[in-house]
Design a protein around this motif. Structure first.
Motif, PDB file in Angstrom:
ATOM      1  N   ARG A  35      20.212   7.450  50.895  1.00  0.00           N
ATOM      2  CA  ARG A  35      21.151   7.597  49.783  1.00  0.00           C
ATOM      3  C   ARG A  35      20.770   8.798  48.915  1.00  0.00           C
ATOM      4  NH1 ARG A  35      20.970   1.310  47.768  1.00  0.00           N
ATOM      5  NH2 ARG A  35      21.626   0.371  49.753  1.00  0.00           N
ATOM      6  N   PRO A  36      21.618   9.790  48.839  1.00  0.00           N
ATOM      7  CA  PRO A  36      21.278  10.947  48.008  1.00  0.00           C
ATOM      8  C   PRO A  36      21.057  10.609  46.541  1.00  0.00           C
ATOM      9  CG  PRO A  36      23.053  11.488  49.521  1.00  0.00           C
ATOM     10  CD  PRO A  36      22.837  10.001  49.627  1.00  0.00           C
ATOM     11  N   ARG A  37      21.717   9.555  46.029  1.00  0.00           N
ATOM     12  CA  ARG A  37      21.592   9.232  44.609  1.00  0.00           C
ATOM     13  C   ARG A  37      20.167   8.776  44.241  1.00  0.00           C
ATOM     14  NH1 ARG A  37      24.876   8.988  40.326  1.00  0.00           N
ATOM     15  NH2 ARG A  37      24.050   7.756  38.594  1.00  0.00           N
ATOM     16  N   VAL A  38      19.386   8.381  45.230  1.00  0.00           N
ATOM     17  CA  VAL A  38      17.991   8.019  44.973  1.00  0.00           C
ATOM     18  C   VAL A  38      17.241   9.200  44.360  1.00  0.00           C
ATOM     19  CG1 VAL A  38      15.823   7.330  46.106  1.00  0.00           C
ATOM     20  CG2 VAL A  38      17.981   6.277  46.794  1.00  0.00           C
ATOM     21  N   ALA A  39      17.731  10.405  44.600  1.00  0.00           N
ATOM     22  CA  ALA A  39      17.066  11.604  44.079  1.00  0.00           C
ATOM     23  C   ALA A  39      16.979  11.596  42.557  1.00  0.00           C
ATOM     24  CB  ALA A  39      17.807  12.860  44.548  1.00  0.00           C
ATOM     25  N   ILE A  40      17.909  10.941  41.879  1.00  0.00           N
ATOM     26  CA  ILE A  40      17.864  10.920  40.410  1.00  0.00           C
ATOM     27  C   ILE A  40      16.626  10.183  39.931  1.00  0.00           C
ATOM     28  CG2 ILE A  40      19.087  10.191  38.328  1.00  0.00           C
ATOM     29  CD1 ILE A  40      21.680  10.366  39.895  1.00  0.00           C
ATOM     30  N   ALA A  41      16.300   9.082  40.595  1.00  0.00           N
ATOM     31  CA  ALA A  41      15.104   8.328  40.226  1.00  0.00           C
ATOM     32  C   ALA A  41      13.834   9.024  40.691  1.00  0.00           C
ATOM     33  CB  ALA A  41      15.176   6.915  40.821  1.00  0.00           C
ATOM     34  N   ALA A  42      13.913   9.693  41.852  1.00  0.00           N
ATOM     35  CA  ALA A  42      12.725  10.337  42.401  1.00  0.00           C
ATOM     36  C   ALA A  42      12.395  11.638  41.686  1.00  0.00           C
ATOM     37  CB  ALA A  42      12.927  10.598  43.890  1.00  0.00           C
ATOM     38  N   TYR A  43      13.419  12.424  41.355  1.00  0.00           N
ATOM     39  CA  TYR A  43      13.212  13.745  40.748  1.00  0.00           C
ATOM     40  C   TYR A  43      14.155  13.937  39.564  1.00  0.00           C
ATOM     41  CZ  TYR A  43      10.866  14.428  45.211  1.00  0.00           C
ATOM     42  OH  TYR A  43      10.039  14.290  46.309  1.00  0.00           O
ATOM     43  N   PRO A  44      13.988  13.161  38.502  1.00  0.00           N
ATOM     44  CA  PRO A  44      14.951  13.236  37.381  1.00  0.00           C
ATOM     45  C   PRO A  44      14.982  14.592  36.691  1.00  0.00           C
ATOM     46  CG  PRO A  44      12.989  11.951  36.784  1.00  0.00           C
ATOM     47  CD  PRO A  44      12.910  12.192  38.258  1.00  0.00           C
ATOM     48  N   HIS A  45      13.857  15.323  36.709  1.00  0.00           N
ATOM     49  CA  HIS A  45      13.814  16.621  36.026  1.00  0.00           C
ATOM     50  C   HIS A  45      14.778  17.628  36.641  1.00  0.00           C
ATOM     51  CE1 HIS A  45      11.022  16.814  39.450  1.00  0.00           C
ATOM     52  NE2 HIS A  45      11.352  18.086  39.519  1.00  0.00           N
ATOM     53  N   ALA A  46      15.139  17.427  37.913  1.00  0.00           N
ATOM     54  CA  ALA A  46      16.031  18.383  38.573  1.00  0.00           C
ATOM     55  C   ALA A  46      17.447  18.327  38.018  1.00  0.00           C
ATOM     56  CB  ALA A  46      16.057  18.126  40.079  1.00  0.00           C
ATOM     57  N   PHE A  47      17.787  17.237  37.330  1.00  0.00           N
ATOM     58  CA  PHE A  47      19.160  17.065  36.845  1.00  0.00           C
ATOM     59  C   PHE A  47      19.250  17.210  35.325  1.00  0.00           C
ATOM     60  CE2 PHE A  47      18.586  14.759  40.793  1.00  0.00           C
ATOM     61  CZ  PHE A  47      19.631  15.240  41.555  1.00  0.00           C
ATOM     62  N   ALA A  48      18.175  17.699  34.723  1.00  0.00           N
ATOM     63  CA  ALA A  48      18.201  17.910  33.278  1.00  0.00           C
ATOM     64  C   ALA A  48      19.269  18.948  32.931  1.00  0.00           C
ATOM     65  CB  ALA A  48      16.829  18.381  32.796  1.00  0.00           C
ATOM     66  N   GLY A  49      20.107  18.642  31.945  1.00  0.00           N
ATOM     67  CA  GLY A  49      21.161  19.557  31.523  1.00  0.00           C
ATOM     68  C   GLY A  49      22.433  19.467  32.332  1.00  0.00           C
ATOM     69  N   LEU A  50      22.463  18.598  33.351  1.00  0.00           N
ATOM     70  CA  LEU A  50      23.667  18.431  34.165  1.00  0.00           C
ATOM     71  C   LEU A  50      24.329  17.100  33.818  1.00  0.00           C
ATOM     72  CD1 LEU A  50      22.333  19.624  37.649  1.00  0.00           C
ATOM     73  CD2 LEU A  50      23.292  20.990  35.765  1.00  0.00           C
ATOM     74  N   ARG A  51      25.635  17.008  34.077  1.00  0.00           N
ATOM     75  CA  ARG A  51      26.401  15.821  33.718  1.00  0.00           C
ATOM     76  C   ARG A  51      26.613  14.936  34.942  1.00  0.00           C
ATOM     77  NH1 ARG A  51      29.961  14.630  29.564  1.00  0.00           N
ATOM     78  NH2 ARG A  51      29.805  16.774  28.790  1.00  0.00           N
ATOM     79  N   ASP A  52      26.246  13.668  34.802  1.00  0.00           N
ATOM     80  CA  ASP A  52      26.449  12.681  35.870  1.00  0.00           C
ATOM     81  C   ASP A  52      27.810  12.032  35.645  1.00  0.00           C
ATOM     82  OD1 ASP A  52      26.353  10.709  37.766  1.00  0.00           O
ATOM     83  OD2 ASP A  52      24.471   9.811  37.082  1.00  0.00           O
TER      84      ASP A  52
END
Length: 512
Positions: free
Chosen positions: A408-425
């Motif tokens: 599941r690609p969405r697991v990436a949010i929990a694994a690497y949350p810093h990568a999505f800083a400043g982006l809108r979910d």
């Protein structure tokens, strides 16, 4: 006074050279060898541990460990008591050492190193030094342990706590006293609270602790220290697990067959390893080697067989509790039995056996240190790094949340949350903390909240998810790339493409 000392005490005390030789012997036999086993195991296990990307189970560990303590306690009581003690340890660990792959996996590697040292100690104590060395080597390179040594889950720690309990039980058979019994109880109880199914190893430890030459009351006290008291202390955990049994409902889909029961728990997909080991054992038996059914051997056989038997029987009876990695805790018994079978042979035979064991393990060891080594064969780190490198603040993202946990690609949010800083979910509704699960509550993407010049970054397994929705809201694909086993696409509004040019903002990058 000096004369009296030399005349009366000197004949009964060893000379200085003798004391020095005894000290040197003590260091070599009792100090340096275990230290070498520990250090070598730690280096081998930790090597390239940072290379594989986090996957679903490790992301779940991070989700739980990151919670503030009040929310942590509530979540464990509601959802995941079976991993509560491990997550509590990791809660403190990541607050001190961070949440990188190396840091989060280091406690498991450390546990394997301590466990290998304990296996060496038990093997040397019961079967001789050569058997101890071979048993420790088998334990370290066993495919299941090379995997769990770089896995941010509780299995390696629980296994090591069982080994520690066995070492204490062996010591308690020779030395009386309440302190050792308390230590045995503490190690056994900690193993069960670290991973509940360690409870099924305790009868083997009780068998090891028993001594038929002792009075009945003493035998009962020994059994209570390793079995009854830890079992009683585990009652709250077991009752909570029963209430949370829906958490493991997915185990109903797990195959229970000869391969998953006999091969996969210890060897994973490395089927060639047990074949090689079987040939090695056949040669040993042919050469006249036998394993005497001593108390340690009988206890090890129970340790190896009882947990799997219980879990398989329960699963076949309609209570799904079996998956191969749950039997990681049986690895010490297999290693010690293997060491006992070969260890009494001639030195060159033992050396040849060590070489063969290592050679057979190399392919799996290498495969377990690749970026896509974890279940699902996806590199979430590569995909998230790609998005983080090319997205602008204010851009949005959509990550597929369906399918097997490992993909599941969405697991990436929990694994690497810093990568999505400043982006809108734009699919997010509420946090996993509110749902009491490891999954956020999601809604239909809210495209109206996105700025007209903002892009949407989409990560799926095959590129088909979200495509129709995006097209219906006026978005067209500006770029697409396969990264880490996932399809990462950049989508832009058609009117924005006309205003800013049809080209993508994606810069060429070198993908490793």
């Amino acid at each position: 006074m000096l004369t009296a000392l030399t005349s009366s005490d000197a004949p009964h005390a060893p000379s200085f050279p003798a004391r020095r030789r005894r000290l040197r012997s003590s260091i070599v036999d009792g100090g340096w060898e275990p230290l070498f086993v520990f250090a070598a195991t730690l280096v081998v296990t930790m090597a390239w541990s940072w290379v594989p990307s986090f996957w679903y189970d490790e992301a779940a560990t991070l989700q739980l460990a990151r919670l503030p303590l009040p929310e942590f306690v509530g979540f464990v009581r509601h959802r995941d008591a079976v991993h509560g003690l491990y997550a509590f340890v990791m809660h403190g660990w990541i607050h001190v050492f961070g949440a990188s792959e190396f840091s989060v996996r280091f406690p498991s590697a450390l546990a394997v190193a301590v466990g290998a040292t304990g296996v060496f100690h038990l093997g040397r104590r019961w079967f001789g030094t050569a058997a101890g060395v071979l048993a420790a080597l088998i334990f370290v390179v066993l495919p299941r342990m090379t995997t769990q040594g770089v896995e941010a889950r509780s299995y390696a720690m629980a296994t090591t706590l069982l080994i520690v309990a066995a070492v204490l039980v062996a010591a308690a058979r020779e030395r009386r006293g309440w302190a050792l019994r308390v230590a045995v109880t503490g190690a056994a109880a900690a193993a069960v609270w670290m991973f509940a199914y360690a409870l099924f190893v305790l009868p083997a430890l009780a068998l090891l602790a028993d001594d038929t030459s002792l009075p009945g009351r003493t035998r009962i006290r020994r059994a209570s220290a390793v079995l009854a008291v830890p079992g009683i202390l585990a009652v709250p955990l077991v009752l909570t697990m029963i209430a949370q049994r829906g958490q493991v409902a997915w185990l109903a889909a797990q195959d229970v067959n000869p391969y998953t029961v006999l091969i996969e728990p210890m060897f994973g997909s490395a089927f060639w390893v047990p074949i090689g080991w079987a040939l090695l054992c056949a040669v040993a038996v042919r050469a006249g080697r036998r394993v005497t059914l001593s108390r340690p051997v009988v206890s090890l056989l129970a340790w190896l067989c009882l947990p799997g038997t219980v879990l398989v029987v329960l699963s076949l009876a309609g209570t799904p509790v079996f998956t191969p990695r749950y039997l990681t805790m049986c690895a010490p018994a297999l290693a010690l039995l293997g060491g006992s079978l070969i260890g009494a042979a001639r030195r060159r035979v033992v050396i040849a056996a060590c070489v063969l064991v290592c050679v057979l393990s190399v392919p799996h060891y290498v495969a377990s240190r690749l970026p896509t080594a974890k279940p699902g064969a996806t590199d979430l780190r590569a995909a998230t790094s790609f998005i983080a490198a090319h997205a602008r603040p204010g851009d949005a993202f959509l990550l597929e949340a369906s399918g097997p946990g490992g993909t599941r690609p969405r697991v990436a949010i929990a694994a690497y949350p810093h990568a999505f800083a400043g982006l809108r979910d734009i699919a997010f509704a509420s946090s996993y903390v509110d749902t009491g699960t490891y999954s956020d509550t999601l809604v239909e993407p809210t495209f109206t909240k996105i700025a007209i010049d903002a892009d949407i970054w989409v990560a799926t397994r095959d590129g088909s998810a979200f495509a129709q929705q995006l097209a219906e809201h006026g978005y067209a694909q500006a770029s697409i790339r396969e990264v880490g086993g996932l399809t990462v696409g950049e989508w832009r509004r058609e009117d924005a493409r006309a205003a800013h040019g049809a080209g993508s903002r994606v810069r060429p990058i070198a993908l490793g």
